[in-house]
Design a protein around this motif. Structure first.
Motif, PDB file in Angstrom:
ATOM      1  N   UNK A  15       7.621  -2.543  -5.355  1.00 32.38           N
ATOM      2  CA  UNK A  15       7.188  -2.708  -3.968  1.00 32.38           C
ATOM      3  C   UNK A  15       6.296  -1.548  -3.522  1.00 32.38           C
ATOM      4  N   UNK A  16       6.584  -0.355  -4.007  1.00 29.84           N
ATOM      5  CA  UNK A  16       5.745   0.802  -3.683  1.00 29.84           C
ATOM      6  C   UNK A  16       4.357   0.646  -4.305  1.00 29.84           C
ATOM      7  N   UNK A  17       4.317   0.164  -5.535  1.00 30.55           N
ATOM      8  CA  UNK A  17       3.045  -0.052  -6.225  1.00 30.55           C
ATOM      9  C   UNK A  17       2.214  -1.114  -5.510  1.00 30.55           C
ATOM     10  N   UNK A  18       2.873  -2.189  -5.094  1.00 34.51           N
ATOM     11  CA  UNK A  18       2.171  -3.258  -4.383  1.00 34.51           C
ATOM     12  C   UNK A  18       1.594  -2.743  -3.066  1.00 34.51           C
ATOM     13  N   UNK A  19       2.372  -1.964  -2.339  1.00 32.90           N
ATOM     14  CA  UNK A  19       1.898  -1.396  -1.076  1.00 32.90           C
ATOM     15  C   UNK A  19       0.742  -0.430  -1.319  1.00 32.90           C
ATOM     16  N   UNK A  25      -6.928  -1.073  -1.491  1.00 31.12           N
ATOM     17  CA  UNK A  25      -7.909  -2.153  -1.321  1.00 31.12           C
ATOM     18  C   UNK A  25      -8.386  -2.216   0.125  1.00 31.12           C
ATOM     19  N   UNK A  26      -7.469  -2.061   1.070  1.00 26.67           N
ATOM     20  CA  UNK A  26      -7.845  -2.045   2.485  1.00 26.67           C
ATOM     21  C   UNK A  26      -8.854  -0.927   2.752  1.00 26.67           C
ATOM     22  N   UNK A  43      -6.639   0.668 -11.378  1.00 27.58           N
ATOM     23  CA  UNK A  43      -5.577  -0.289 -11.070  1.00 27.58           C
ATOM     24  C   UNK A  43      -5.953  -1.191  -9.899  1.00 27.58           C
ATOM     25  N   UNK A  44      -6.667  -0.663  -8.909  1.00 29.46           N
ATOM     26  CA  UNK A  44      -6.979  -1.447  -7.715  1.00 29.46           C
ATOM     27  C   UNK A  44      -8.254  -2.275  -7.887  1.00 29.46           C
ATOM     28  N   UNK A  45      -9.078  -1.925  -8.829  1.00 28.66           N
ATOM     29  CA  UNK A  45     -10.346  -2.632  -9.017  1.00 28.66           C
ATOM     30  C   UNK A  45     -10.183  -4.143  -9.213  1.00 28.66           C
ATOM     31  N   UNK A  78      -3.440  -7.954   3.546  1.00 29.45           N
ATOM     32  CA  UNK A  78      -3.748  -6.973   4.586  1.00 29.45           C
ATOM     33  C   UNK A  78      -3.088  -7.254   5.919  1.00 29.45           C
ATOM     34  N   UNK A  79      -2.834  -8.513   6.230  1.00 30.78           N
ATOM     35  CA  UNK A  79      -2.265  -8.913   7.512  1.00 30.78           C
ATOM     36  C   UNK A  79      -3.108  -8.380   8.676  1.00 30.78           C
ATOM     37  N   UNK A  80      -4.421  -8.554   8.547  1.00 28.67           N
ATOM     38  CA  UNK A  80      -5.366  -8.064   9.547  1.00 28.67           C
ATOM     39  C   UNK A  80      -6.540  -9.042   9.602  1.00 28.67           C
ATOM     40  N   UNK A  81      -6.597  -9.823  10.660  1.00 31.77           N
ATOM     41  CA  UNK A  81      -7.624 -10.859  10.754  1.00 31.77           C
ATOM     42  C   UNK A  81      -9.034 -10.288  10.830  1.00 31.77           C
TER      43      UNK A  81
END
Length: 128
Positions: A15-19, A25-26, A43-45, A78-81
């Motif tokens: 869960x920490x890695x996903x966050x 990415x954000x 990793x994020x690419x 992201x949960x950001x419109x």
């Protein structure tokens, strides 16, 4: 054996890695360039590239249901419109004629404190 294991663990639990990856990415989409360690950049690419590809597909589809589904799929990271709007309507159209390879990683040296290799992860500029 690590056959077919795609992601690095980055010494974090799931869960920490996903966050971490979602936050990186954000940051890439908000500022279009970030400085981070090379391992995190690598990793994020794939996540950034996948999101841009989904945004391109959302722009090109004629089906409103598909467009909504793709926008929701991007939004789950992201949960950001407003950020989703920026990705779909400002960033993705830059790459409509490009098949992948939307980012670049530039190595810039080593961090003073712990000698970690630092890199710049940036979105490529629009091709003319």
């Amino acid at each position: 054996m690590r056959h077919r294991v795609k992601t690095k663990k980055l010494n974090r639990y799931a869960s920490h890695r996903k966050a971490l990856l979602n936050n990186l990415a954000r940051s890439v989409f908000e500022s279009e360039s970030i400085i981070t360690t090379t391992a995190k950049a690598k990793a994020v690419r794939p996540l950034v590239e996948r999101i841009i590809t989904k945004a391109k597909e959302a722009n090109s589809t004629d089906l409103p249901e598909r467009r909504v589904a793709l926008n929701r799929d991007i939004n789950k990271h992201f949960n950001d419109r407003k950020l989703v709007y920026k990705i779909v309507h400002e960033i993705a159209p830059r790459y409509e004629n490009r098949n992948g390879g939307y980012t670049r990683i530039l190595k810039i040296g080593y961090r003073k404190g712990d000698a970690s290799e630092l890199s710049i992860l940036q979105l490529l500029p629009k091709e003319e």
